[in-house]
Scaffold this motif. Structure first.
Motif: not given
Length: 403
Positions: A183-201
């Motif tokens: 409920e709280y984060y429903a209106g907080h989503a932001e587009e995630q930059d592509d660099s984060w995918d490499a960081h997460a991997r």
């Protein structure tokens, strides 16, 4: 910081404050009220940690799909604080021990739920900032709690347990009624930059090593809380504790061992809080093993010093080093656990599992050795165990290195 985040941070501060009030007072209560040996509080703490680890592991999948996890967390604060406080009403040391151990189930519900709530933020950068504030909050509770527990215990042995009872009520009030993360984060989503995918991997490669580092650090901290208390107690009662190397003990160092230990525990937790703050503001440590490895080597040296010294100032320096590695190692394990938001609640539970395992293995093994060979002897061999843990971490990182 908005109101829900503020309430969660305040609750974390109070809950870990209550934890340290209990953990600081409990060993001295066992020594003084039942004339218990060093192995009894070590065994209580180890059993708590093992139960905590197992329940966290079982709770992880359930929390990941529960729509009322924060309400369960509210009740978890009551279970721990009221159970630990009420244990003093149970006759006999083993009844006291059993109730203390069972109360830890409440903590096993609280922490995965709170970490999961923070980790559900879809924006990775905001999530990292919130995680840093949260970790600083509960580590400040770890710093303040020993001072409250130690000084209240020397004032009246039952007073710390009353304080933990009240802190549980306050925690419940702060967590009850907060919105669930969906409920709280429903209106907080932001587009995630592509660099984060490499960081997460890349974070995946360091995840298991981060968990092991967390377990090693927790084992070291558990020993300071549940075994080193007896070393302080012995030195104070024998009149051998010194500020540095002066020929005669200062009057402050000849009585009230709980208050003296509380000051050391404060330094440990304060350095942990400082480590959280620094790591939340910097990025150089991301995916670099040498930083956390260097801190663990320093902590190994600190334990060797604790096995030799009777100087309060040297003990304080050693506790500060151990506090720095405890904060850094937990942050590493938690940070890599939250790299993928969809898995953060389950992985936060696994990270807490390693907290419990470390706090089980350290106190139970060192407590047994201290009972058999003397309190100071096991501290001289802890560095070897730390080096084994470092070797395992290095292997886990390089095993997952891309071809």
């Amino acid at each position: 910081m908005d109101k829900p985040h503020l309430r969660i941070c305040l609750a974390a501060f109070l809950l870990d404050g209550a934890l340290m009030v209990i953990l600081t007072a409990m060993p001295f209560y066992v020594y003084d009220h039942w004339q218990g040996s060093v192995s009894i509080p070590a065994s209580i703490g180890a059993a708590q940690s093992l139960l905590y680890a197992l329940v966290c592991l079982g709770v992880g999948q359930w929390i990941n799909h529960n729509r009322h996890s924060l309400r369960w967390a509210s009740f978890g604060t009551i279970i721990y604080c009221w159970g630990s406080a009420g244990a003093v009403l149970i006759p006999g040391v083993w009844g006291f021990a059993v109730v203390n151990v069972l109360a830890i189930v409440g903590m096993s519900i609280v922490w995965p739920a709170l970490h999961g709530w923070l980790g559900a933020d879809p924006d990775p950068h905001r999530r990292a900032r919130a995680m840093s504030r949260f970790n600083v909050s509960w580590s400040c509770g770890l710093a303040v709690g020993p001072l409250i527990g130690g000084f209240l215990y020397d004032y009246s042995p039952l007073t710390p347990f009353y304080a933990a009872f009240v802190m549980g009520v306050l925690c419940f009030g702060l967590l009850w009624g907060l919105p669930q993360e969906e409920e709280y984060y429903a209106g907080h989503a932001e587009e995630q930059d592509d660099s984060w995918d490499a960081h997460a991997r890349l974070s995946e490669r360091y995840l298991m090593a981060g968990w092991i580092a967390n377990a090693v650090a927790c084992a070291l901290v558990g020993v300071t809380r549940l075994v080193f208390t007896k070393r302080v107690d012995n030195l104070v009662l024998q009149g051998d504790l010194r500020f540095l190397m002066e020929p005669e003990a200062h009057p402050f160092l000849t009585h009230n061992p709980a208050s003296i230990y509380a000051l050391l525990a404060f330094l440990l937790a304060a350095m942990g809080a400082l480590a959280f703050g620094v790591m939340g503001l910097t990025h150089r440590w991301h995916h670099r093993f040498r930083y956390i490895a260097g801190l663990q080597i320093a902590a190994a040296a600190a334990f060797w010093l604790l096995g030799h010294t009777s100087s309060f100032l040297f003990m304080g320096l050693a506790f500060m080093v151990i506090g720095a590695v405890s904060g850094a190692a937990f942050f590493v394990g938690a940070y890599y656990s939250m790299a993928y938001a969809a898995l953060c609640r389950q992985r936060s539970s696994v990270n807490e599992f390693f907290v419990g395992i470390g706090n089980f293995v350290g106190p139970i093994s060192v407590g047994i050795l201290a009972e058999r060979y003397g309190v100071s002897i096991p501290f001289l061999y802890i560095p070897a165990a730390v080096l084994l843990g470092l070797g395992l971490q290095y292997y886990l990182i390089h095993r997952r290195r891309p071809a």
